[in-house]
Every structure is written in structure tokens, then in C-alpha cells.
Design a protein around this motif. Structure first.
Motif, mmCIF file in Angstrom:
data_model
loop_
_atom_site.group_PDB
_atom_site.id
_atom_site.type_symbol
_atom_site.label_atom_id
_atom_site.label_comp_id
_atom_site.label_asym_id
_atom_site.label_seq_id
_atom_site.Cartn_x
_atom_site.Cartn_y
_atom_site.Cartn_z
ATOM 1 N N ILE A 210 0.870 -1.187 0.000
ATOM 2 C CA ILE A 210 0.000 0.000 0.000
ATOM 3 C C ILE A 210 0.901 1.230 0.000
ATOM 4 O O ILE A 210 1.890 1.287 0.729
ATOM 5 N N LYS A 211 0.554 2.211 -0.801
ATOM 6 C CA LYS A 211 1.484 3.320 -1.040
ATOM 7 C C LYS A 211 0.740 4.648 -1.135
ATOM 8 O O LYS A 211 -0.370 4.718 -1.658
ATOM 9 N N GLU A 212 1.389 5.691 -0.629
ATOM 10 C CA GLU A 212 0.901 7.059 -0.803
ATOM 11 C C GLU A 212 2.040 7.940 -1.313
ATOM 12 O O GLU A 212 3.212 7.721 -0.987
ATOM 13 N N LEU A 213 1.675 8.929 -2.100
ATOM 14 C CA LEU A 213 2.610 9.950 -2.586
ATOM 15 C C LEU A 213 2.306 11.245 -1.843
ATOM 16 O O LEU A 213 1.147 11.676 -1.791
ATOM 17 N N TRP A 214 3.334 11.848 -1.238
ATOM 18 C CA TRP A 214 3.171 13.069 -0.446
ATOM 19 C C TRP A 214 4.080 14.177 -0.974
ATOM 20 O O TRP A 214 5.176 13.907 -1.488
ATOM 21 N N LEU A 292 -0.941 13.312 -1.990
ATOM 22 C CA LEU A 292 -1.299 13.552 -3.385
ATOM 23 C C LEU A 292 -1.982 12.370 -4.052
ATOM 24 O O LEU A 292 -2.834 12.548 -4.917
ATOM 25 N N SER A 293 -1.573 11.153 -3.688
ATOM 26 C CA SER A 293 -2.128 9.993 -4.367
ATOM 27 C C SER A 293 -2.061 8.778 -3.449
ATOM 28 O O SER A 293 -1.347 8.774 -2.439
ATOM 29 N N TYR A 294 -2.809 7.745 -3.838
ATOM 30 C CA TYR A 294 -2.916 6.520 -3.041
ATOM 31 C C TYR A 294 -3.106 5.344 -3.987
ATOM 32 O O TYR A 294 -3.738 5.480 -5.047
ATOM 33 N N GLY A 295 -2.565 4.190 -3.600
ATOM 34 C CA GLY A 295 -2.791 2.982 -4.393
ATOM 35 C C GLY A 295 -2.347 1.748 -3.637
ATOM 36 O O GLY A 295 -1.727 1.837 -2.566
ATOM 37 N N THR A 530 -11.777 -9.985 -15.444
ATOM 38 C CA THR A 530 -11.443 -8.713 -16.081
ATOM 39 C C THR A 530 -12.673 -7.827 -16.249
ATOM 40 O O THR A 530 -13.648 -8.238 -16.881
ATOM 41 N N PRO A 531 -12.634 -6.600 -15.706
ATOM 42 C CA PRO A 531 -13.736 -5.671 -15.976
ATOM 43 C C PRO A 531 -13.593 -5.064 -17.364
ATOM 44 O O PRO A 531 -12.645 -5.375 -18.102
ATOM 45 N N GLU A 532 -14.496 -4.192 -17.702
ATOM 46 C CA GLU A 532 -14.431 -3.518 -18.997
ATOM 47 C C GLU A 532 -13.120 -2.757 -19.112
ATOM 48 O O GLU A 532 -12.666 -2.124 -18.153
ATOM 49 N N GLY A 533 -12.481 -2.825 -20.271
ATOM 50 C CA GLY A 533 -11.202 -2.162 -20.483
ATOM 51 C C GLY A 533 -11.270 -0.677 -20.165
ATOM 52 O O GLY A 533 -12.273 -0.014 -20.416
ATOM 53 N N GLY A 534 -10.182 -0.159 -19.608
ATOM 54 C CA GLY A 534 -10.110 1.261 -19.259
ATOM 55 C C GLY A 534 -10.557 1.567 -17.850
ATOM 56 O O GLY A 534 -10.351 2.672 -17.361
ATOM 57 N N GLY A 535 -11.185 0.577 -17.163
ATOM 58 C CA GLY A 535 -11.632 0.799 -15.791
ATOM 59 C C GLY A 535 -10.495 0.631 -14.798
ATOM 60 O O GLY A 535 -9.410 0.155 -15.136
ATOM 61 N N GLY A 536 -10.760 1.014 -13.549
ATOM 62 C CA GLY A 536 -9.768 0.858 -12.496
ATOM 63 C C GLY A 536 -9.079 2.163 -12.158
ATOM 64 O O GLY A 536 -9.561 3.248 -12.498
ATOM 65 N N PRO A 537 -7.937 2.080 -11.477
ATOM 66 C CA PRO A 537 -7.252 3.305 -11.057
ATOM 67 C C PRO A 537 -6.590 4.023 -12.222
ATOM 68 O O PRO A 537 -6.385 3.451 -13.298
ATOM 69 N N ASN A 538 -6.289 5.282 -11.999
ATOM 70 C CA ASN A 538 -5.494 6.076 -12.939
ATOM 71 C C ASN A 538 -4.420 6.772 -12.113
ATOM 72 O O ASN A 538 -4.611 7.891 -11.633
ATOM 73 N N TYR A 539 -3.298 6.082 -11.931
ATOM 74 C CA TYR A 539 -2.260 6.557 -11.021
ATOM 75 C C TYR A 539 -1.375 7.605 -11.701
ATOM 76 O O TYR A 539 -0.795 7.348 -12.748
ATOM 77 N N PRO A 540 -1.230 8.775 -11.075
ATOM 78 C CA PRO A 540 -0.239 9.738 -11.559
ATOM 79 C C PRO A 540 1.047 9.603 -10.750
ATOM 80 O O PRO A 540 1.026 9.505 -9.532
ATOM 81 N N ASN A 541 2.181 9.560 -11.402
ATOM 82 C CA ASN A 541 3.482 9.611 -10.718
ATOM 83 C C ASN A 541 3.669 8.511 -9.683
ATOM 84 O O ASN A 541 4.387 8.682 -8.706
ATOM 85 N N MET A 542 3.006 7.359 -9.866
ATOM 86 C CA MET A 542 3.124 6.280 -8.875
ATOM 87 C C MET A 542 4.030 5.168 -9.420
ATOM 88 O O MET A 542 4.444 4.312 -8.694
#
Length: 542
Positions: A210-214, A292-295, A530-542
Motif C-alpha cells: 500500500i502506497k501514498e505519494l506526499w 497527493l495519491s494513493y494505491g 477482467t472488468p471492462e477495459g479502461g476501468g480501475g485506477p489512474n495513477y499519476p506519478n506512482m
């Protein structure tokens, strides 16, 4: 659509394989058609790692990566390793640290940004990359060999019927198909079972990272500082640890890994991570900063003893799909790049010889002779020792890695899968976690919001149950409903109706594709598809 090679997964392994195929085609003045399928909305959208990366494999793949502007621009400047108690921190002197915890010559990176850069290199060589298309089905030939994959249909409603936006999936046929979905890949699971690739191997075991960007106070920021910890807040019998890496631009990444072989069903990896950030040695960097972000993502931690066979008729497993992560170094991207390169070379030579859809024996043979095999072999006992507890594990890893250099005559084995390790709730002590303060510690929903996760609401739920009665009848009754705690995204919750009966609610739109539920569910009743393509997270800078 017909290709010479189809690659499932646009991470470091898949893209490196695509790059190497095209490099060899240029070197030999040959034609090779290569396609990469990426289920994320864009390359890098689903890529999440610590990450401190060893550039060795990248040096071999693209020797002039610095001149080409690869985003490896924060060299490690200092290593610190701390053993934490609830309020104290004991540093390990650097001269005592085994080589696996030393990072001189490595780089603190955003692996998502590295992946995006690799995609640029691949496209410049002529690789076709289809982002937003999820490979949902393996295609087999008349003799059982892999012949390619099919992407999922788009625009299917919750009722399973086509909507006005329906779009039929595509079949992509290939002479060889390389699978690079990451740890616990959906299609990889099917292939391992179908071809018995795990026969003779130890069960694969996993950790949840588990990760966060600060963004932190510039006065506290030290680009290239790498901190690892072990100990608190986990009990000494639970495998896990943390990382805090300083990037550039006053940013740090802070993360926590919990081995999914833990026994207490009341344990919540997400809550343990939140507690960890309150330790004086860690909070001093984060207080006054901005998250800033989480994943989160599961990682394959079993090492070389848990690796499946790499090749089968018509295809191969590469990267974390094959379990090529060195848990002792907390590194997998260099292994992913190296394995992708080896598989690509085997596929190219087979294509040049006029072959197709047979077994790429040259790939596992190359692995056997590689520096990667040697590295993973030296670290083969790490997770097994650490699973015996923090103190015994640390002592034995120190002996093996520092004193003996990994050259030991003994080999330890994993005997249980992670889903087999939970004890009944009646035998365990409940864990009461503090409420989040909204400044340093947070709840799941606000965290998922920062992951930019999105799924088309009107689609079939991709978190499927083999038996809808099991969550309440078995998991809640025997294990106090661990789904509500092991998921780091608040997907699973148990509700109670007015009549008193309980029910499991699956909030599939929150899913960040970490695969923990598929791994840790004690009854193996949850199956991630597998869900529909394009779904899920959109991580920036992770």
C-alpha cells in the motif's frame, strides 16, 4: 487481427519484450509485428511500485537510456534501515546491512513514469499499443496450444445484455503470446492451471503493498534518501515492513507491505499502514505535508522456489506474472525487464526459424544461465525465514546474506497458500484501530478517491462469487468477515437487514485491481475477472 507476437500487459516486462523484438528485427533487417494490450485507460495508469530500481536490466535493453531522457533522475544518496518499536527506532549501522538492503547505484523512481517512457520507446520502434483494451480470454488451437487472446466486449450492462454502446471484443491471433499481467494475473492463473506450470513448485505467496505519494516541507526533503523499517506496528510473528523514499520536487513515497500469510482475521493491512505513519520517525517527514495519491497492489513474494514453469505451447509468462520479484531487495522491475528481454529473444529466433505456437524452450534455458537466476537463487530463503517471525528471520537473513553471501547449502520451502493461513476468529484477539485524523491518517474511501478509480457503473460485477451464500455462512461466521478488512479499497462490506440477517455488499466500482481478495479469501470463493477495459485506477506519478 493477426500478429507475430501479442503481449498482454503494458508494464515493464511487456514493453521490454516488445522493444527487444523490434530491436532484433532492425538488427536482422527482418519484419516482426508486435501488439501490446493494456487494460488500463493509458499505459502506466495501473502501474504501482515503491520504487527503487536497479538499472542493470535497462542498461542491457537500452544502453543509452540516459541520453534518451529516461525518468531515472534521482540516484540513491543514503540508505537507512530502522527497527521500530511503538515509540522508538533503532538504526542498523550501514556496515551491518546485507547487500540486498544497499542501494548504491540504484534510482528512486515513479515506475508509472518509467513505464510511460518505455511505451514511447516501443512505439518509436513500431510496436502497436492498445490501451483501454483488456485481454479477457485465452484462445486455444485444436491441439490445446495458445493461439492468442480475445478482448472483452464493451458496453455490456449489469444484466449481461448489450447496451446502446455495445462493442464486440476483438480476437488477436499470434504465433506467440507473452503474458505480463503482473502478480496474480487473471489469464495467468488459467494458464498455470491448464498447463500444470506450478507442478513441483512451492505455493506462490504474496504481500499487499500500500502506497501514498506526499508533498512535504522542503526543509525535510532529501532527494535520494531511502528508508526501510521492520517491526511496529505489526506483531513480530507477522511478515511485513515499510519504505519511505525521497523523490525530487519535495515529494516522498511512503508505503507498507504486509505478507498475506497473516493468521489473525481481524488484521487490516490498510489500518496498519495508517498506524505506521504515526510513528515519530515517520510522521516527522509527513506532518504539515499534503497527500497527493494513493494505491495498492499485491506482489508475488515467494521467490524462485514458487516460480511456475515459464513456457508452454504458444506462449510464456514474464515478469511478476511468473513471480520474478526479489522480495529480499524489494525489487521486481529489473527482473521484469530482464525476463521480457529473454522471452523476446527466444520468440524472435523461433519466428526467424519459421516456427510458431510451439514451446519457447530457449526462454527458460536463457533464464537458467542468467544473472537474474543467480540473484533469485541467492535470495531463495528470504521470505521463508521472515515468515518464521521478525527476530529469527532477521538473524537468519543476516547470516545468509551478510555472512555467507547467499551461498548456503540449504533451501527452505513454503508449504501453504496465503488463503489457508487464517485462524478462526474465536481463536484470535480483535484489533481496535484508531479513527483517522484526516491529516496524517485517512479512511479507505477518501484514499480510493485519490487513486482516480473509475468503472463504468452499468457493467457486470467483475468480483464474482462461486457461491453467494459462502461470505455470510462461512467467512463471516467463522472468520468474522475478513473481506471487509483485507481489501484496501472498501469494496466489501457486511450489512445487516432489519430482520437481522447479514449480507455481503460488493462495491465493485471502488476496486483498484490489487488482487488481494482473489488471493486471501479463505474459501477461495471470490474470483477476480477482467472488468471492462479502461476501468480501475489512474495513477499519476506512482
Amino acid at each position: 487481427m493477426e500478429y507475430d507476437v501479442v503481449i498482454v500487459g503494458g508494464g515493464p516486462a511487456g514493453l521490454s519484450a516488445a522493444i527487444r523484438l523490434k530491436q532484433m528485427a532492425q538488427e536482422r533487417n527482418a519484419e516482426v509485428s508486435v501488439c501490446v494490450l493494456e487494460k488500463g485507460s493509458a499505459v502506466g495508469a495501473h502501474t504501482l511500485s515503491g520504487a527503487v530500481t536497479d538499472p542493470r536490466a535497462l542498461d542491457e535493453l537500452i544502453p543509452d537510456w540516459k541520453e534518451r531522457g529516461a525518468p531515472l533522475d534521482v540516484p540513491v544518496t543514503e540508505d537507512r534501515f530502522l527497527f521500530l518499536s511503538e515509540s522508538g527506532a533503532k538504526p542498523v549501522p550501514n556496515w551491518l546491512l546485507p547487500d540486498n538492503f544497499k542501494n548504491h547505484g540504484n534510482y528512486v523512481v515513479s515506475l508509472g513514469n518509467v513505464t510511460r517512457w518505455l511505451a514511447e520507446q516501443a512505439e518509436a520502434l513500431g510496436v502497436e499499443i492498445f490501451a483501454g483494451f483488456a485481454a479477457a480470454e485465452v484462445l486455444y488451437g485444436e491441439h490445446g496450444e495458445v493461439r492468442g487472446v480475445a478482448t472483452g466486449n464493451m458496453g455490456v450492462g449489469k444484466d449481461g445484455e448489450p447496451t446502446a454502446n455495445f462493442q464486440l471484443g476483438m480476437e488477436l491471433h499470434a504465433r506467440y503470446t507473452l503474458f505480463a499481467e503482473g502478480a496474480r494475473g487473471h489469464l495467468g492463473r488459467e494458464l498455470i492451471a491448464r498447463f500444470k506450470l506450478d507442478e513441483g513448485a512451492d505455493p506462490q505467496v504474496y504481500g499487499l503493498g500500500i502506497k501514498e505519494l506526499w508533498e512535504i516541507d522542503p526543509a525535510l526533503h532529501k532527494p535520494g534518501l531511502v528508508i526501510h523499517t521492520a517491526g511496529w506496528p505489526l506483531e513480530s510473528d507477522t511478515y511485513g515492513g515499510s519504505f519511505l523514499y525521497h523523490l525530487n520536487d519535495n515529494q516522498v513515497v511512503v508505503g507498507f507491505v504486509v505478507g498475506l500469510g497473516y493468521t489473525n482475521p481481524y488484521l487490516s493491512p490498510f489500518e496498519e499502514f495508517q498506524r505506521y505513519k504515526t510513528h515519530p520517525a515517520i510522521r516527522r517527514f509527513l506532518e504539515g505535508g499534503r497527500r497527493l495519491s494513493y494505491g495498492a497492489r499485491a506482489i508475488a513474494a515467494g521467490g524462485i522456489m514458487s516460480m511456475p514453469k515459464l513456457a508452454f505451447a504458444g506462449g510464456a509468462l514474464i515478469g511478476c506474472e511468473a513471480g520474478m520479484l526479489n522480495a529480499s531487495r524489494i525489487k521486481g522491475s529489473h527482473a521484469a525487464i530482464a525476463s521480457g528481454k529473454m522471452a523476446a529473444q527466444a520468440a524472435f529466433e523461433a519466428l526467424q526459424a519459421g516456427r510458431g505456437n510451439d514451446t519457447l524452450d530457449a526462454y527458460p534455458q536463457a533464464f537458467e544461465q542468467s544473472w537474474l537466476k543467480e540473484e533469485l537463487h541467492r535470495a531463495r530463503n528470504f521470505k521463508q525465514w521472515m515468515s518464521k517471525g521478525l527476530y529469527v528471520g532477521s538473524m537468519m537473513v543476516g547470516l545468509e546474506q551478510k555472512v555467507l553471501g547467499g551461498r548456503v547449502p540449504w533451501t527452505l520451502h513454503h508449504h501453504h497458500s496465503d488463503h489457508e493461513t487464517l485462524q478462526p476468529a474465536a481463536q484470535c484477539k480483535p484489533i481496535v484501530y484508531p479513527k483517522p485524523d484526516g491529516k496524517l491518517t485517512f479512511d479507505r474511501l477518501s484514499s480510493v478517491f485519490l487513486s482516480n478509480t473509475n468503472h463504468e457503473e452499468n457493467q457486470p460485477v467483475h468480483l464474482t462469487l462461486k457461491d453467494a451464500s459462502v461470505p455470510v455462512r462461512v467467512n463471516l461466521g467463522r472468520y468474522a468477515g475478513p473481506e471487509a478488512r483485507f481489501c484496501p479499497a472498501g469494496v466489501y462490506e457486511f450489512t445487516e437487514a432489519p430482520a437481522g440477517e447479514s449480507a455481503l455488499v460488493i462495491n465493485a466500482q471502488n476496486c483498484i485491481h490489487c488482487k488481494t481478495c482473489d488471493i486471501k479469501d479463505p474459501t477461495q470463493n471470490i474470483v477476480w475477472v477482467t472488468p471492462e477495459g479502461g476501468g480501475g485506477p489512474n495513477y499519476p506519478n506512482m
